[in-house]
Design a protein around this motif. Structure first.
Motif, PDB file in Angstrom:
ATOM      1  N   GLU A 197       0.832  -1.206   0.000  1.00 59.54           N
ATOM      2  CA  GLU A 197       0.000   0.000   0.000  1.00 59.54           C
ATOM      3  C   GLU A 197       0.869   1.259   0.000  1.00 59.54           C
ATOM      4  O   GLU A 197       0.620   2.198  -0.757  1.00 59.54           O
ATOM      5  CB  GLU A 197      -0.914  -0.013   1.219  1.00 59.54           C
ATOM      6  N   LYS A 199       3.949   1.433  -0.996  1.00 59.88           N
ATOM      7  CA  LYS A 199       4.680   1.475  -2.258  1.00 59.88           C
ATOM      8  C   LYS A 199       3.821   2.069  -3.366  1.00 59.88           C
ATOM      9  O   LYS A 199       4.303   2.863  -4.184  1.00 59.88           O
ATOM     10  CB  LYS A 199       5.121   0.059  -2.625  1.00 59.88           C
ATOM     11  N   MET A 200       2.525   1.701  -3.388  1.00 58.94           N
ATOM     12  CA  MET A 200       1.605   2.238  -4.388  1.00 58.94           C
ATOM     13  C   MET A 200       1.423   3.742  -4.212  1.00 58.94           C
ATOM     14  O   MET A 200       1.412   4.502  -5.191  1.00 58.94           O
ATOM     15  CB  MET A 200       0.252   1.529  -4.285  1.00 58.94           C
ATOM     16  N   LYS A 201       1.297   4.188  -2.957  1.00 57.71           N
ATOM     17  CA  LYS A 201       1.140   5.624  -2.695  1.00 57.71           C
ATOM     18  C   LYS A 201       2.380   6.389  -3.145  1.00 57.71           C
ATOM     19  O   LYS A 201       2.290   7.470  -3.717  1.00 57.71           O
ATOM     20  CB  LYS A 201       0.900   5.860  -1.204  1.00 57.71           C
ATOM     21  N   ARG A 203       4.466   5.553  -5.553  1.00 56.25           N
ATOM     22  CA  ARG A 203       4.503   5.602  -7.004  1.00 56.25           C
ATOM     23  C   ARG A 203       3.520   6.631  -7.549  1.00 56.25           C
ATOM     24  O   ARG A 203       3.821   7.346  -8.510  1.00 56.25           O
ATOM     25  CB  ARG A 203       4.160   4.208  -7.587  1.00 56.25           C
ATOM     26  N   GLN A 204       2.342   6.732  -6.907  1.00 54.06           N
ATOM     27  CA  GLN A 204       1.349   7.713  -7.352  1.00 54.06           C
ATOM     28  C   GLN A 204       1.876   9.125  -7.131  1.00 54.06           C
ATOM     29  O   GLN A 204       1.693  10.000  -7.982  1.00 54.06           O
ATOM     30  CB  GLN A 204       0.051   7.508  -6.579  1.00 54.06           C
TER      31      GLN A 204
END
Length: 209
Positions: A197, A199-201, A203-204
């Motif tokens: 989670e 990591k996704m934030k 990248r965004q």
């Protein structure tokens, strides 16, 4: 002139300041050094103190400082003793004088040793086991030389890209540490989900910028 007379003169001169109380007036005059207030123990407020004479001493963070110039020039006493014995004034940002036996009150010149400040972290790192040996100053000197050698090795590693700039460790060790850390995270489903989670934030955020 008494304080009460001063207060009345102040009100007469500045009638718009009628909301200033006698206590506030006295405190302000004390702060700017116009008067000196004597406390019960006979001491005076800071503003009224006269400068301490040269070579006065006081304690700062466990170390003794000595006054070397007016009005307020101080040095660590071990630095001062080193300077008068060697003619070299230690540069605080680059150098420091340590006590070989660990006693911060033993100012004998033979107990003092000048070291580069950048090896202090190595000497103070318990994992390195290169600290001060109170019962054996000569062994402390050996530890200092080993610490200098270790620092040179790491510095050379940084220059050729073998040492991580952020952690100060060899990159191979850093990569091994990261692999072991990731294995531990993957073994815990909750931690791994949280990691994905985050990591996704990240990248965004990078994509948005």
């Amino acid at each position: 002139m008494k304080i009460d007379d001063c207060y009345q003169l102040f009100l007469k001169t500045f009638p718009e300041a009628s909301d200033v109380t006698p206590a506030a007036f006295r405190n302000e005059r004390s702060r700017i050094g116009a008067i000196s207030i004597k406390y019960k123990n006979g001491s005076k407020n800071h503003a009224s103190r006269t400068p301490k004479p040269l070579f006065s001493e006081h304690e700062k963070k466990g170390y003794i400082c000595v006054k070397v110039g007016q009005p307020n020039q101080w040095m660590f006493k071990q630095h001062y003793i080193w300077m008068i014995n060697t003619g070299h004034k230690p540069e605080p940002k680059k150098e420091m004088v340590i006590f070989l036996d660990g006693n911060k009150r033993n100012f004998a010149f033979e107990n003092l040793y000048l070291i580069p400040r950048n090896i202090a972290g190595i000497l103070n790192n318990p994992k390195m086991k290169l600290g001060i040996i109170p019962e054996n100053p000569e062994l402390t000197k050996i530890n200092i030389q080993n610490a200098i050698l270790i620092h040179k090795i790491f510095d050379a590693g940084r220059k050729i890209g073998l040492v991580s700039e952020s952690s100060g460790r060899f990159k191979e060790d850093c990569n091994k540490f990261q692999r072991e850390r990731m294995q531990k995270i993957k073994q815990d489903p909750e931690k791994y989900a949280k990691y994905l989670e985050q990591k996704m934030k990240w990248r965004q955020n990078v994509h948005i910028r």
